[in-house]
Design an enzyme around this catalytic site. Structure first.
Site, PDB file in Angstrom:
ATOM      1  CB  THR A   1      -0.903  -0.007   1.256  1.00 58.11           C
ATOM      2  OG1 THR A   1      -1.544   1.261   1.379  1.00 58.11           O
ATOM      3  CG2 THR A   1      -0.093  -0.240   2.531  1.00 58.11           C
ATOM      4  CG  ASP A   2      -1.176   4.962  -1.032  1.00 55.24           C
ATOM      5  OD1 ASP A   2      -1.725   4.337  -0.098  1.00 55.24           O
ATOM      6  OD2 ASP A   2      -1.768   5.832  -1.709  1.00 55.24           O
ATOM      7  CD  GLU A   3      -3.489   3.582   4.356  1.00 57.44           C
ATOM      8  OE1 GLU A   3      -3.292   3.407   5.558  1.00 57.44           O
ATOM      9  OE2 GLU A   3      -4.628   3.615   3.843  1.00 57.44           O
TER      10      GLU A   3
ATOM     11  CE1 TYR B   1      -3.511  -2.673   5.557  1.00 56.82           C
ATOM     12  CE2 TYR B   1      -3.320  -0.325   5.049  1.00 56.82           C
ATOM     13  CZ  TYR B   1      -3.395  -1.646   4.633  1.00 56.82           C
ATOM     14  OH  TYR B   1      -3.349  -1.937   3.285  1.00 56.82           O
TER      15      TYR B   1
ATOM     16  CE  LYS C   1      -0.034  -4.638   2.922  1.00 60.28           C
ATOM     17  NZ  LYS C   1      -0.455  -5.973   2.390  1.00 60.28           N
TER      18      LYS C   1
END
Ligand code: NAD
Ligand code: DAU
Length: 350
Positions: free
Chosen positions: A130-132, A156, A160
């Site tokens: 993810t970009d997060e 989260y 990741k």
């Protein structure tokens, strides 16, 4: 000889689109979908390909190391496309350890199993991320590139980021053939209605409040899920081992503007008077640690592998709304059972 590919999390939102694409585009591959069927996993998502000759479903938990070792020992997978995860930021705030277990320990177990039994010479371990992991941007900051330092802010995104680091470390230490992609927010059919777009569609249809966090000023970049699946196909087959690829839609929206756009479309589709759906908007307490803005620079993927999004947002968004309106029974099924309790706890009082 047929190639065996393991796709994890294939009963979920993005995973089901990836499984469908691989099963239909590559009849020469044997596709194994490994999924625990948590609240987010639903085999109805794949009912159209369930009986395809090259498709196999395996129910199991990636946290269970012995189970994974036995599965890999039996099948000697050529490749792994790893999507299984706990994926909802709000849930990671209330239950962070579950995210550490599935996203970090689960990924470590898969890496170990692939190292022992997978095709370390010619195969591939693909981590869908993810970009997060890059943290948040201010309104005028340039978009995330593959060189942006990791700065995850939620349990989260930290889980990741941790799993991305493990994948990279297995490449560096054991020469494992890996690729990683970091994608922005996906929209499309079969997304569990805890995420912004399907939640709002579900609530508009049922004339329930539309909970917008904070002032709705946060910005997300939205990509059609089928275009994410196409990018995964390209990166799996053509990406360079050890590399990371950003995937994005070049399509930034403030949450409140997106919700207003959705309300206008829903008024039209449901034959309601203009402004009726927007009157359901409620500004509620902000998400704890809410990242302000994400934006993705996907130039590398376009330049090196030739991928670009295939649909304009207006087209993909209308199609998505139509899908949810036409598939009321799907929404009913996935929102019954344990999710109903969660939903009541989260939104019951509003
Ligand atoms: P999802 O929550 O819809 O699906 C996750 C799937 O993983 C479910 O089918 C679930 O049953 C399965 N799963 C969960 N824990 C498991 C376990 N312990 N063992 C086996 N299976 C398990 O998620 P999604 O939105 O489709 O996201 C898929 C992947 O893509 C995730 O890794 C996520 O981090 C990443 N991602 C998502 C987005 C997005 O916008 N949704 C964007 C970028 C990256
Ligand atoms: O950026 C990629 C990520 O996008 C993925 O890695 C995650 O798995 C995926 O869930 C998604 O994370 P977000 O937190 O951005 O998505 P979500 O749909 O939960 O929220 C989108 C925005 O809308 C966010 O700014 C929070 C806000 N929001 C969300 C919900 C559920 C609301 O204002 N109200 C809501 O009820």
């Amino acid at each position: 000889m047929s190639r065996k590919i393991l796709i994890t999390g294939g009963a979920g939102f993005i995973g089901s689109h990836v499984v469908r694409l691989f099963v239909t585009q590559y009849p020469e591959y044997e596709i194994y979908n490994l999924d625990k069927l948590t609240y987010a996993g639903n085999l109805e998502n794949l009912s159209d390909i369930a009986h395809a000759a090259n498709y196999h479903f395996v129910k199991g938990d990636i946290v269970d190391r012995d189970f994974l070792d036995a599965l890999f020992d039996t099948h000697r997978f050529h490749g792994v496309i790893h999507l299984a995860a706990e994926s909802h930021v709000d849930r990671s705030i209330t239950n962070p350890l579950e995210f550490v277990m599935t996203n970090m320990v689960g990924t470590a177990n898969l890496l170990n199993a692939f190292r022992k039994y997978g095709d370390m010479q010619h195969g591939r371990f693909y981590h869908v991320s993810t970009d997060e992991v890059y943290g948040e941007l201010g309104m005028t900051d340039p978009a995330f590139t593959e060189e942006t330092p990791y700065h995850p802010n939620s349990p989260y995104s930290a889980s990741k980021a941790g799993s991305d680091h493990l994948v990279r470390a297995y490449h560096h230490t054991y020469n494992m053939p890996v690729v990683i992609s970091n994608c922005s927010n996906n929209y499309g059919s079969h997304q569990f209605p805890e995420k912004l777009i399907p939640l709002m569609i579900h609530n508009i249809r049922n004339r329930k409040p539309l909970p917008v966090y904070g002032k709705g000023e946060n910005v997300r970049d939205w990509l059609w899920v089928n275009d994410h699946a196409r990018a995964i196909d390209v990166i799996y087959h053509k990406g360079t081992s050890g590399e990371t690829y950003n995937i994005g839609g070049n399509n930034e929206w403030k949450n409140i503007d997106l919700v207003h756009k959705l309300c206008e479309i829903m008024d039209r589709k449901l034959n309601r008077s203009a402004g009726e759906s927007a009157s359901l908007i409620h500004f509620v307490a902000d998400r704890s640690g809410h990242d302000f803005r994400y934006a993705i620079n996907a130039d590398k993927l376009q330049r090196e592998l030739g991928w670009t999004p295939s649909v304009q947002f207006d087209q993909g968004f209308e199609q998505t709304i139509d899908w949810y309106l036409a598939n009321e029974s799907w929404l009913e099924h996935v929102t019954s059972g344990s999710y109903r309790d969660y939903y009541q706890a989260m939104y019951g009082g509003r």
